[in-house]
Design an enzyme around this catalytic site. Structure first.
Site, PDB file in Angstrom:
ATOM      1  N   ASP A   1       0.826  -1.200   0.000  1.00  0.00           N
ATOM      2  CA  ASP A   1       0.000   0.000   0.000  1.00  0.00           C
ATOM      3  C   ASP A   1       0.862   1.252   0.000  1.00  0.00           C
ATOM      4  O   ASP A   1       1.882   1.318   0.697  1.00  0.00           O
ATOM      5  CB  ASP A   1      -0.884  -0.036   1.252  1.00  0.00           C
ATOM      6  CG  ASP A   1      -1.912   1.066   1.290  1.00  0.00           C
ATOM      7  OD1 ASP A   1      -2.754   1.118   0.371  1.00  0.00           O
ATOM      8  OD2 ASP A   1      -1.887   1.865   2.244  1.00  0.00           O
TER       9      ASP A   1
ATOM     10  N   GLU B   1       1.586  -0.576  -5.149  1.00  0.00           N
ATOM     11  CA  GLU B   1       0.577   0.461  -5.393  1.00  0.00           C
ATOM     12  C   GLU B   1       1.336   1.782  -5.428  1.00  0.00           C
ATOM     13  O   GLU B   1       1.567   2.414  -4.402  1.00  0.00           O
ATOM     14  CB  GLU B   1      -0.487   0.500  -4.296  1.00  0.00           C
ATOM     15  CG  GLU B   1      -1.605   1.480  -4.641  1.00  0.00           C
ATOM     16  CD  GLU B   1      -2.254   2.145  -3.433  1.00  0.00           C
ATOM     17  OE1 GLU B   1      -3.380   2.651  -3.578  1.00  0.00           O
ATOM     18  OE2 GLU B   1      -1.643   2.180  -2.349  1.00  0.00           O
TER      19      GLU B   1
END
Length: 567
Positions: free
Chosen positions: A229, A290
């Site tokens: 993330d 990401e």
């Protein structure tokens, strides 16, 4: 009707090689990975929230769908201020979702079915209820406990103003002032997201060591890799200078300075260390970044051979529904990633963006909204689904990896009529409702039309209400219907696998301004994928077999907003 020769003769088309074949590579070079949002997949205990046993029970559905792996959004202990992306313990399972042995069972069952498992890792920030942050609040300024996070003295005569002007991605200031143990107003801590998500200090060796241990904890339990993330956000520029530009990296023009909180060069040292950890384990473990980064050659730095194995292609996700825009995104992606011998990894939907079955039903070229409310302009549902099916047909023909988001194989639209009182995304609350946020793409899955909560669970009150339209889109309503979106996905995935398209070479075929066409060659097989963006149908050749079409009964003509695979 356009009289376009799609045979591909030298006299009528120009073929340009875009990407060379990569046969027999590691699994992640061509894998199709399915994202599961745990609280919205399947609820085994009837409390209205999905859980790990529910996921395990439904894994045969994914095997039948034809994917290669699953990615699980966070299921760790968490106050759930941001649906689990505020982690209080990286080595456990949130009781809402089950127990640690449920995670072990899920991993083992996935492997029995031939599915690999990626888990989400959230390294940019922890929960404010994490033991480290609680210790930091009890400790003094300048202490070792505070050095794990980004604490700073405030500006102004009495430190009453934030240290700089940074804003949170979720709205509002990116700084919150703490009350010191003696009760006086104290330092400020940085949170690029919600105030309950304090940013870690990745210049601190203890932070780096801790996350390498977390990687090993889950690798030892058998996971095949990690989705990371906010991979572009760990390192902040020295001095934390003010920034007044856009927070979304993809909104920057090519000559703008990178924001001081994103895509700093120092992040790559972290990921080289992580790469060494994964490489010490057998079985081709992998990481996907990401990283909302542009231009493409900057994003490709994350997938050099000693860092990540994959990075999401957000430029492709955000490209307008026009042949030229999509072609440019595809060309740039291959050019940049091939230069570092990395696969290009395609994606159209995830838990952070409006579902593409709705997004593509909005006017072409307008900025992507952060959620849609009942009072906002509404997508054209039929047009959006038609374009979504065509976009997926294009995406799954492209060599490289691909990600699917749960429910997109059902053609699920964004839930645009959610009452404000049920919305839970911190973006909605931190912007006082100006941005609706991401709840609309996170609605629980519909499995059976006539069951309670459409088969999501035995309780009739799932954590977010399901639109009535989801009933007709439930799995049991689509299985066996050759015209359904579910059966389209199954055909696409079966043919993609049978012909090894993910490992193939790609060449552009010039069929006109409003037609996007490629030849995908794997071994001795060549598949032509064609997408018609024009107002008029395109005549297809009678001597080519239609392998898959995004719409049924195309009858020799390719209508507008339709895609086809020809052999």
């Amino acid at each position: 009707m356009q009289d376009i020769n799609v045979q591909g003769t030298a006299e009528t088309t120009t073929d340009v090689q875009v990407h060379d074949a990569h046969p027999g590579g590691e699994w992640w070079r061509s894998a199709v990975i399915y994202q599961i949002y745990p609280r919205s997949w399947a609820d085994a205990d009837g409390n209205g929230i999905g859980d790990l046993p529910g996921i395990t029970a439904r894994l045969p559905y994914l095997k039948a769908l034809g994917v290669d792996a699953v990615w699980l959004s966070p299921f760790y202990p968490s106050p759930q201020a941001d649906a689990g992306y505020d982690v209080s313990d990286y080595r456990g399972v949130e009781p809402l979702f089950g127990r640690l042995d449920d995670a072990d069972t899920l991993i083992a069952r996935s492997h029995e079915l031939g599915l690999r498992v990626l888990v989400d890792l959230v390294p940019n920030h922890t929960s404010d209820e994490h033991a480290w942050f609680q210790a930091a609040l009890r400790a003094a300024p300048g202490s070792a406990e505070r050095e794990r996070y980004i604490f700073r003295d405030g500006s102004g005569a009495h430190g009453e103003l934030p240290p700089n002007n940074w804003e949170s991605v979720f709205g509002g200031a990116a700084w919150t002032r703490v009350t010191e143990p003696d009760g006086t107003p104290g330092q400020w801590y940085l949170h690029l997201f919600d105030s309950k998500q304090p940013d870690l200090n990745w210049q601190n060796p203890q932070v780096r060591s801790e996350f390498e241990d977390i990687l090993r904890f889950w690798l030892d339990r058998g996971v095949d890799g990690f989705r990371v993330d906010v991979a572009h956000g760990l390192i902040k520029a020295d001095g934390l200078p003010d920034w007044s530009g856009p927070l979304n990296m993809l909104e920057l023009s090519g000559d703008q300075t990178r924001p001081p909180m994103w895509d700093q060069d120092g992040v790559h040292e972290v990921y080289r260390d992580w790469h060494r950890v994964l490489a010490s384990y057998p079985g081709e473990r992998a990481m996907v970044a990401e990283a909302w980064v542009q231009p493409a050659d900057r994003a490709a730095l994350y997938v050099r051979d000693d860092e990540f194995q994959q990075a999401f292609n957000f430029e492709f996700l955000q490209a307008p529904w026009r042949a030229r825009d999509l072609a440019d995104a595809i060309d740039r992606s291959y050019l940049a990633n091939d230069a570092v011998d990395a696969p290009t990894t395609w994606v159209l939907s995830n838990h952070d963006v409006v579902r593409h079955a709705s997004r593509l039903g909005l006017p072409v070229g307008e900025p992507r909204p952060n959620g849609i409310g009942v009072d906002d302009p509404q997508p054209d549902a039929a047009l959006g689904l038609r374009r979504a099916r065509a976009a997926t047909t294009l995406m799954l023909a492209l060599p490289g990896g691909a990600y699917l988001y749960q429910g997109e194989e059902l053609g699920l639209p964004e839930a645009t009529a959610l009452p404000d009182e049920v919305r839970q995304d911190p973006t909605f609350h931190r912007t006082a409702g100006r941005e609706k946020g991401r709840d609309g793409c996170r609605i629980p899955m519909p499995w059976e039309k006539d069951a309670t909560s459409y088969g999501f669970g035995e309780g009739d009150q799932p954590w977010l209400p399901q639109p009535e339209a989801y009933g007709d889109l439930a799995v049991d309503q689509q299985e066996g219907d050759p015209a359904s979106t579910l059966e389209l996905y199954r055909r696409l995935l079966r043919v993609r696998r049978d012909l090894d398209l993910g490992e193939g070479a790609l060449a552009t075929v010039d069929l006109g301004d409003d037609v996007l066409a490629y030849d995908v060659t794997s071994g001795s097989q060549t598949v032509r994928v064609i997408v018609n963006f024009g107002a008029q149908p395109v005549q297809l050749p009678a001597d080519r077999e239609v392998l898959v079409a995004s719409e049924p009964d195309i009858a020799g003509q390719l209508p507008t907003d339709t895609a086809v695979w020809l052999q």
